[in-house]
Design a protein around this motif. Structure first.
Motif, short mmCIF file in Angstrom:
data_model
loop_
_atom_site.label_atom_id
_atom_site.label_comp_id
_atom_site.label_asym_id
_atom_site.label_seq_id
_atom_site.Cartn_x
_atom_site.Cartn_y
_atom_site.Cartn_z
N CYS A 1 0.75 -1.35 0.13
CA CYS A 1 -0.10 0.13 0.02
C CYS A 1 0.75 1.30 0.05
N LEU A 2 2.06 1.08 0.49
CA LEU A 2 2.97 2.37 0.35
C LEU A 2 3.53 2.81 -1.04
N PHE A 3 3.91 1.75 -1.65
CA PHE A 3 4.64 1.88 -2.96
C PHE A 3 3.81 1.34 -4.15
N GLY A 4 2.56 0.95 -3.72
CA GLY A 4 1.87 0.16 -4.80
C GLY A 4 1.34 0.99 -6.09
N ARG A 5 1.36 2.18 -5.82
CA ARG A 5 0.73 3.00 -7.05
C ARG A 5 1.97 3.25 -8.18
N SER A 6 2.99 3.43 -7.75
CA SER A 6 4.11 3.82 -8.62
C SER A 6 4.44 2.41 -9.24
N THR A 7 4.70 1.57 -8.20
CA THR A 7 4.92 0.03 -8.64
C THR A 7 3.84 -0.37 -10.08
N VAL B 1 24.46 4.07 -0.96
CA VAL B 1 24.19 3.48 -2.00
C VAL B 1 22.45 4.04 -2.31
N LEU B 2 21.85 4.34 -1.47
CA LEU B 2 20.42 4.82 -1.67
C LEU B 2 20.51 6.33 -2.05
N GLU B 3 21.41 6.81 -1.65
CA GLU B 3 21.60 8.40 -2.28
C GLU B 3 22.07 8.24 -3.55
N SER B 4 22.94 7.49 -3.62
CA SER B 4 23.49 7.57 -5.22
C SER B 4 22.56 6.98 -6.44
N TYR B 5 21.74 6.16 -5.91
CA TYR B 5 20.68 5.39 -6.92
C TYR B 5 19.27 5.72 -6.68
N GLY B 6 18.93 6.15 -5.58
CA GLY B 6 17.51 6.67 -5.31
C GLY B 6 16.60 5.28 -5.53
N GLY B 7 15.92 5.90 -6.37
CA GLY B 7 14.31 4.79 -6.89
C GLY B 7 14.94 3.75 -7.86
N ASN B 8 16.16 3.81 -8.23
CA ASN B 8 16.50 2.69 -9.17
C ASN B 8 16.89 1.33 -8.26
N ILE B 9 17.10 1.66 -7.05
CA ILE B 9 17.13 0.29 -6.08
C ILE B 9 16.09 0.01 -5.43
N LEU B 10 15.34 -1.13 -5.93
CA LEU B 10 14.02 -1.67 -5.60
C LEU B 10 14.12 -2.57 -4.25
N ARG C 1 12.97 0.20 -1.19
CA ARG C 1 13.12 1.73 -2.04
C ARG C 1 13.86 2.35 -1.02
N ASP C 2 13.61 3.35 -0.61
CA ASP C 2 14.35 4.15 0.54
C ASP C 2 13.89 3.91 1.79
N ILE C 3 13.00 3.11 2.24
CA ILE C 3 12.59 2.66 3.36
C ILE C 3 13.48 1.60 4.17
N VAL C 4 14.52 1.79 5.11
CA VAL C 4 15.21 0.82 5.74
C VAL C 4 14.62 0.29 6.93
#
Length: 330
Positions: free
Chosen positions: A132-138, A249-258, A279-282
């Protein structure tokens, strides 16, 4: 067949990367009603981790290697099912957890062509976990996720308890357009949805009548270019070093890291620590109760899209180099 001679129920558990499939599977296996369940786990990439994160009542866990089941030769899932059916005491049911990048339609077609289909096991009930958090964009960016939704008998709305009302309603509207007949239920962290076991039984009975979505031009993955990188290595890390690495890693590649997931040996803990990010949630580090690998061995996998695999592997190698006492990857 089950001990009573009935065909064994089959559950195909799917959902996009990081949606919460393994969390749901663990909750399912902890339920007494699921005693005797066998599990087939498929992961994208060469380093398998999810099978080590499955806990609870499973009597048999098999890791299906070699990439997504939907891209494999038809022997992959069929052979796994056959191995479980040949056990001295056949399981009471079989759960197949697909990789998050898998399109379930080719897998269902392969299962339906198994020589023992309908005799030894039922047609799968498809359970799809939707984040439900990332579903729309996914669902907008990845056709695999839309196939996962459209093929579902049961749709589990993961992270519904922490998503906004806006995100929740948006997901429900998308689901209705993609799958008008699937039943939707909410899931809270590490808990089974209310009445889920009963819903599984109903879904198994109704699943054989479902019409599978059609693949356009025989496609499996659409245009999504998934890349994976991973390593299995010896040595110990510090939590601080891992956090610095993850931040970079997350700062460098952002949304490209699934997805990033790992089982790491950290100086601060006696037990292996589970690293997970979507994504960006750890997620906070969790300790692994059971020992599923050598005491000084680490495993980590990163999954990205629309990026060079060499860059992703280079980042993994940078973490490997920081492990004290590391004698190289193995």
């Amino acid at each position: 067949m089950t001990a009573s001679g009935d065909p064994i129920p089959l559950i195909l558990l799917t959902g996009f990367l990081g949606s919460g499939k393994t969390t749901l599977l663990n909750a399912l296996l902890r339920d007494p009603a699921m005693t005797g369940t066998a599990v087939l786990i498929n992961e994208v990439g060469e380093i398998g981790i999810d099978h080590s994160l499955v806990v609870g009542a499973s009597d048999e866990i098999l890791l299906l290697e070699g990439g997504c089941l939907c891209c494999q030769p038809k022997g992959g899932v069929a052979e796994g099912i056959s191995r479980l059916l040949d056990l001295p005491a056949p399981p009471s049911r079989i759960v197949i957890e697909t990789s998050g990048a898998a399109n379930p339609v080719p897998i269902l077609e392969t299962i339906s062509q198994h020589p023992l289909a309908a005799k030894a096991f039922q047609f799968p009930c498809v359970v799809t976990v939707v984040d439900c958090l990332f579903g729309r964009s996914t669902l907008q960016n990845h056709i695999e996720a839309r196939f996962q939704v459209s093929a579902a008998d049961i749709l589990v709305l993961g992270k519904a308890d922490i998503a906004s009302q806006e995100d929740r309603l948006a997901i429900e509207n998308i689901i209705k357009k993609e799958n008008a007949t699937g039943k939707s239920v909410d899931a809270k962290f590490e808990m089974l949805p209310n009445g889920f076991i009963e819903l599984l039984k109903e879904g198994t009975q109704a699943s054989a009548a479902r019409v599978l979505p059609e693949l356009e031009d025989g496609g499996v993955h659409g245009e999504t270019e998934f890349v994976t990188a991973g390593a299995s290595f010896h040595g110990r890390l510090t939590a601080e070093a891992v956090q610095r690495w993850l931040d970079r890693v997350l700062e460098s590649y952002g949304g490209n890291i699934l997805r990033i997931k790992g089982i790491l040996q950290l100086e601060e803990f006696d037990q292996p620590a589970i690293l997970q990010s979507v994504r960006d949630i750890v997620h906070p580090l969790q300790l692994l109760n059971q020992q599923t690998q050598e005491t000084d061995r680490n495993s980590i996998v990163a999954i990205g899209w629309d990026m060079h695999p060499e860059l992703l592997q280079e980042e993994i190698d940078n973490l490997v180099d920081q492990a004290s006492g590391n004698t190289g990857q193995s």
